[in-house]
Design an enzyme around this catalytic site. Sequence first.
Site, PDB file in Angstrom:
ATOM      1  N   CYS A  51       0.840  -1.196   0.000  1.00 57.64           N
ATOM      2  CA  CYS A  51       0.000   0.000   0.000  1.00 57.64           C
ATOM      3  C   CYS A  51       0.871   1.239   0.000  1.00 57.64           C
ATOM      4  O   CYS A  51       1.736   1.390   0.856  1.00 57.64           O
ATOM      5  CB  CYS A  51      -0.939   0.000   1.204  1.00 57.64           C
ATOM      6  SG  CYS A  51      -2.090   1.399   1.190  1.00 57.64           S
ATOM      7  N   CYS A  53      -0.387   4.377   0.270  1.00 56.87           N
ATOM      8  CA  CYS A  53      -1.070   5.540   0.850  1.00 56.87           C
ATOM      9  C   CYS A  53      -0.210   6.177   1.939  1.00 56.87           C
ATOM     10  O   CYS A  53       0.674   5.545   2.506  1.00 56.87           O
ATOM     11  CB  CYS A  53      -2.446   5.165   1.384  1.00 56.87           C
ATOM     12  SG  CYS A  53      -2.478   4.516   3.063  1.00 56.87           S
ATOM     13  N   CYS A  56      -0.744   4.547   5.937  1.00 60.72           N
ATOM     14  CA  CYS A  56      -0.254   3.251   6.407  1.00 60.72           C
ATOM     15  C   CYS A  56       1.148   3.359   6.984  1.00 60.72           C
ATOM     16  O   CYS A  56       1.987   4.106   6.489  1.00 60.72           O
ATOM     17  CB  CYS A  56      -0.244   2.225   5.269  1.00 60.72           C
ATOM     18  SG  CYS A  56      -1.863   1.530   4.896  1.00 60.72           S
TER      19      CYS A  56
END
Length: 193
Positions: A51, A53, A56
Amino acid sequence: MTTIKLHPRLDNGMQDYPEVAGFAGGTLMCFCESDKVTVKVGSQTLHNHACGCSQCWKPEDAKFSLVAVASRETVEVVSNEDKLAIVDETAAIQRHYCKDCGAHMYGRIENKDHAFYGLDFIHTELSAEKGWSAPKFAAFVSSVIETGTPVANMGNVRKELSNMGLPTYDTLSPELMDLIAAKAAELKGTLQV
């Protein structure tokens, strides 16, 4: 071996993920030298992915986190729960982290109307056990631009992920996006099964 550093467990060709059939979970531990926060996970994980993003938790110098989900009923803090705090109480995912070392131990969704309610987000890299599900895709790939990756490098980032067998998305995988849309349709009363 990758030429771009993405995450320590990806950069070596995902050798750390010998997924085992019938694997029944394990224990996650924070990085503290003593009095570790310990979380027991009593099941195999699902939807493991890289991930990008900005929310996170990632190891130092990693562009991506590795995050998977497990049923909420299988995730239990078994020691030093008093060391946990929530990163952002206004976020959909309540990320519980160790106040001493910073490791994110699990993320929980409390909103019962959320498509992912009942699933806890975990980082299996905090476990010494082998057999967890392997990453299957990369999500929010373009978001690594927000955390300092030059736009000019994005083609190489996507190429590295694809070379590892991780399809790249700028949202979640199609399967998870379908789950989100199905929940929205259910809440609107328009869900067709």
